[in-house]
Design a protein around this motif. Structure first.
Motif, mmCIF file in Angstrom:
data_model
loop_
_atom_site.group_PDB
_atom_site.id
_atom_site.type_symbol
_atom_site.label_atom_id
_atom_site.label_comp_id
_atom_site.label_asym_id
_atom_site.label_seq_id
_atom_site.Cartn_x
_atom_site.Cartn_y
_atom_site.Cartn_z
ATOM 1 N N UNK A 87 0.795 -1.223 0.000
ATOM 2 C CA UNK A 87 0.000 0.000 0.000
ATOM 3 C C UNK A 87 0.822 1.264 0.000
ATOM 4 N N UNK A 88 2.050 1.187 -0.544
ATOM 5 C CA UNK A 88 2.971 2.316 -0.511
ATOM 6 C C UNK A 88 3.525 2.560 -1.915
ATOM 7 N N UNK A 89 4.208 3.694 -2.071
ATOM 8 C CA UNK A 89 4.835 4.013 -3.350
ATOM 9 C C UNK A 89 6.163 4.700 -3.088
ATOM 10 N N UNK A 90 7.248 4.007 -3.419
ATOM 11 C CA UNK A 90 8.597 4.549 -3.323
ATOM 12 C C UNK A 90 9.477 3.719 -4.242
ATOM 13 N N UNK A 91 10.693 4.186 -4.478
ATOM 14 C CA UNK A 91 11.609 3.489 -5.368
ATOM 15 C C UNK A 91 12.811 2.939 -4.632
ATOM 16 N N UNK A 92 13.633 2.194 -5.358
ATOM 17 C CA UNK A 92 14.766 1.544 -4.711
ATOM 18 C C UNK A 92 15.836 2.540 -4.279
ATOM 19 N N UNK A 93 15.964 3.677 -4.980
ATOM 20 C CA UNK A 93 16.966 4.657 -4.567
ATOM 21 C C UNK A 93 16.643 5.198 -3.182
#
Length: 271
Positions: free
Chosen positions: A53-59
């Motif tokens: 339920x989240x949104x972020x990237x690997x960086x």
């Protein structure tokens, strides 16, 4: 002490690897003010976040994991954009040839606001995985600009205040953008690319950003790294050794391998 890591290449410049080692070396908190990833090309990273339920990237995840206290990726990356490829010659809503925006997350975990591109075919996993019921839906560039003025600008301003209050901060830019926060003046800057980094004094770099932003090149609203570097001579040039995947994943190994570059950067920052 505020350190900026920017990239001379749009992709795969090595900024995040360099930043995680620098965080380990200095004990600073890492920040990624703006970031994005692609529903298609970064699908594993997308699913890892959206399934929770989240949104972020690997960086942002790597920077957060390297930082003292292990903050949430969203806490150090207040604006994250999810893109998707667009087949054929069509341009997306913001004029990006070959891709279009799906969703923006704005704000920290638990306080997020969402902006959805109403003109895009948003995948069901996005709508089912993210809390988009109260999202701002935009169907034009002017509507997107309004959303960015109301949501993105305050979120970036709040992050800038946090960074200014920190004793030590490593701020990573995105793509080949010269500075990710308007008005940000670091103590020193590392511009990273494959095989080397170049080190600049923060004040002169910030001044060059102001000069570049006043140019008419391509009508850019953000200064690109090459345009800024045209106005400066580096204080130091340091070769970077190639690292294995295992080494890149270990901030302590990066710090050991990149020690000469960090020494040059810190020498400029502490002048």
């Amino acid at each position: 002490m505020k350190l900026l890591v920017a990239g001379a290449d749009r992709v795969d410049a090595g900024k995040t690897t360099f930043s995680t080692g620098l965080i380990h070396e200095t004990g600073a908190t890492g920040y990624k003010p703006r970031a994005g990833n692609d529903y298609w090309f970064d699908h594993d990273d997308y699913r890892r976040a959206v399934d929770a339920g989240r949104l972020y990237g690997k960086d942002a995840r790597r920077l957060a994991e390297a930082s003292p206290g292990g903050p949430d990726p969203e806490a150090i990356n207040p604006v994250h954009r999810l893109w998707t490829p667009v087949p054929g010659p069509k341009q997306g809503l913001l004029g990006q040839e070959g891709r279009e925006v799906l969703v923006d997350r704005v704000g920290s975990r638990g306080e997020e606001r969402w902006v959805v591109n109403a003109t895009a075919d948003v995948p069901s996993s996005v709508r089912e995985g993210l809390p988009l019921d109260d999202a701002v839906e935009v169907d034009s560039v002017s509507a997107f600009n309004d959303a960015m003025r109301d949501l993105h600008v305050p979120a970036m301003g709040a992050l800038g205040e946090r960074i200014a209050a920190d004793d030590r901060a490593v701020v990573e830019s995105y793509a080949d953008v010269a500075r990710p926060l308007e008005g940000f003046e670091p103590d020193a800057v590392a511009v990273v690319e494959p095989r080397r980094t170049r080190v600049y004094g923060g004040e002169r770099y910030a001044n060059a950003c102001e000069v570049a932003s006043g140019s008419a090149r391509e009508g850019r609203l953000e200064e690109a790294v090459p345009e800024v570097l045209d106005l400066l001579e580096p204080r130091a040039r340091v070769e970077l050794p190639a690292l294995s995947g295992t080494e890149r994943a270990d901030p302590s190994a990066v710090a050991e391998s990149y020690a000469p570059a960090y020494e040059a950067l810190l020498a400029v920052a502490l002048e």
